[in-house]
Design a protein around this motif. Structure first.
Motif, PDB file in Angstrom:
ATOM      1  N   LYS A 130       0.823  -1.209   0.000  1.00  0.00           N
ATOM      2  CA  LYS A 130       0.000   0.000   0.000  1.00  0.00           C
ATOM      3  C   LYS A 130       0.856   1.257   0.000  1.00  0.00           C
ATOM      4  CE  LYS A 130      -3.931  -2.186   2.274  1.00  0.00           C
ATOM      5  NZ  LYS A 130      -4.864  -2.182   3.439  1.00  0.00           N
ATOM      6  N   VAL A 131       2.170   1.048   0.053  1.00  0.00           N
ATOM      7  CA  VAL A 131       3.086   2.195   0.046  1.00  0.00           C
ATOM      8  C   VAL A 131       4.053   2.076  -1.137  1.00  0.00           C
ATOM      9  CG1 VAL A 131       2.963   2.850   2.482  1.00  0.00           C
ATOM     10  CG2 VAL A 131       4.462   0.961   1.786  1.00  0.00           C
ATOM     11  N   ASP A 132       3.516   1.724  -2.293  1.00  0.00           N
ATOM     12  CA  ASP A 132       4.347   1.613  -3.498  1.00  0.00           C
ATOM     13  C   ASP A 132       5.119   2.887  -3.786  1.00  0.00           C
ATOM     14  OD1 ASP A 132       3.646  -0.959  -3.939  1.00  0.00           O
ATOM     15  OD2 ASP A 132       2.769  -0.653  -5.928  1.00  0.00           O
ATOM     16  N   ILE A 133       4.533   4.027  -3.429  1.00  0.00           N
ATOM     17  CA  ILE A 133       5.174   5.315  -3.700  1.00  0.00           C
ATOM     18  C   ILE A 133       6.556   5.393  -3.061  1.00  0.00           C
ATOM     19  CG2 ILE A 133       4.157   6.445  -1.682  1.00  0.00           C
ATOM     20  CD1 ILE A 133       4.642   8.056  -5.141  1.00  0.00           C
ATOM     21  N   LEU A 134       6.774   4.627  -1.971  1.00  0.00           N
ATOM     22  CA  LEU A 134       8.078   4.571  -1.319  1.00  0.00           C
ATOM     23  C   LEU A 134       8.857   3.312  -1.705  1.00  0.00           C
ATOM     24  CD1 LEU A 134       7.225   5.728   2.321  1.00  0.00           C
ATOM     25  CD2 LEU A 134       8.537   6.985   0.617  1.00  0.00           C
TER      26      LEU A 134
END
Length: 365
Positions: A130-134
């Motif tokens: 859920k934190v692909d952006i990181l």
């Protein structure tokens, strides 16, 4: 039966990854290199015109910057391998690291290796958290970046070694020198190695300390650059003409004025298609160093007919040496365009007749 299935599965595995890394990724790399370094070099010729210099010079400086070239290669490879936006954006950074790492920079090969590793690891984690952006940029940047830093020095050393090999060939007698330089530089232009970068390293008027070469040595280097221009032109014009029935006029422009590197995926599938332009290089290179005394210098020696940079460099060099412009024009037309086209077409038609080259073998996507 079970063993047969396993073997078939392993064969499909090899075929899949060979196609992915040596056809899709290399084909994409050619597009990234063309969109940055090669187009920048073409525009650099127009930047010599006084009223265009102020506009084009800043653009050329950015397009020929190593970080930009590596970034373009990285982004192109990410697109070719089907990466999602986050991985694609990170691949641009990874490609820049790979291109510039090591003493003197590892160049396109470094960008390729780094980008492929970064993209593949980025794709492994795409959409899994859920934190692909990181997660995605960190994984892609660390894996591709570390590989780029580790391989930068050996890849850079390989490029310097390649430069020494080609440089030594300039000291041979004109006939073998013409064959070696023309064939090798032509193959480098078509391969995923920057022939322009190699030419810029070798075909210079001074040594590493900035001391001018002796007149005899400088003449040898100019002749070598002339042979390199012929070899590169043979690859570009040769592929453009011999693949005309598959690619028509679009192929003539994209290969004859763009880059024969577009044929790398096809060469890996059908190596015989490389024979016609290479034979043309071997025949015309020594003619350039002996009878016709073709000369060039610097990056133009590795550009072939890409944006006619090789021809402009030939004119500039030979005019400075006192050759008449119309004599240069006739020599350039013959050895850079007409003879490569005729010889490559002749050899390709022979290979088509004996079945070594088949319809569609040189078709560009």
């Amino acid at each position: 039966m079970e063993k047969k299935t396993d073997r078939r599965g392993f064969g499909e595995f090899i075929k899949y990854y060979a196609d992915r890394y040596f056809i899709k990724a290399l084909g994409a790399m050619a597009k990234g290199l063309f969109a940055s370094l090669l187009v920048g070099t073409i525009l650099a010729q127009f930047a010599r015109i006084p009223f265009l210099a102020d506009i084009l010079s800043p653009i050329v400086a950015v397009a020929q910057n190593g970080f930009v070239i590596g970034g373009a290669i990285g982004a192109a490879i990410a697109v070719g391998l089907g990466a999602k936006p986050l991985t694609l954006c990170t691949a641009a950074v990874v490609g820049a690291i790979g291109y510039t790492s090591g003493a003197g920079g590892a160049g396109p090969v470094g960008a390729y290796v780094s980008a492929v590793v970064g993209v593949e690891f980025g794709r492994l984690v795409e959409g899994r958290t859920k934190v692909d952006i990181l997660v995605v940029p960190i994984v892609s940047l660390l894996t591709g970046g570390i590989v780029g830093l580790l391989l930068g020095e050996p890849l850079g050393a390989f490029m310097r070694w390649l430069g020494v090999v080609i440089g030594k060939a300039t000291f041979l007698n004109p006939i073998p020198m013409g064959i070696i330089i023309s064939v090798i530089m032509g193959l480098i232009l078509t391969a995923p190695i920057s022939s322009a970068a190699v030419a810029a390293m070798i075909f210079v008027a001074t040594d590493a300390a900035g001391n001018a070469y002796s007149p005899d040595l400088l003449l040898g280097i100019q002749l070598a650059a002339g042979a390199a221009t012929i070899g590169c032109s043979c690859q570009m014009v040769g592929f453009a003409v011999s693949s005309f029935r598959e690619n028509r006029w679009g192929g003539v422009v994209s290969q004859g004025l763009g880059t024969s590197m577009l044929q790398v995926p096809n060469i890996l599938r059908h190596p015989a298609i490389l024979i016609p332009p290479t034979l043309a290089s071997a025949i015309l290179g020594p003619l350039g160093t002996t009878i016709f005394q073709m000369k060039n210098m610097g990056i133009a020696g590795g550009m072939g007919t890409c944006g006619f940079v090789g021809q402009i460099g030939t004119f500039t060099t030979m005019l400075e040496l006192g050759t008449e412009w119309w004599v240069i024009l006739l020599k350039v037309l013959l050895l850079h365009i007409v003879a490569p086209a005729l010889l490559s077409l002749l050899f390709s038609e022979i290979l088509r007749k004996i079945g070594w080259i088949k319809q569609g073998d040189m078709l560009l996507d």
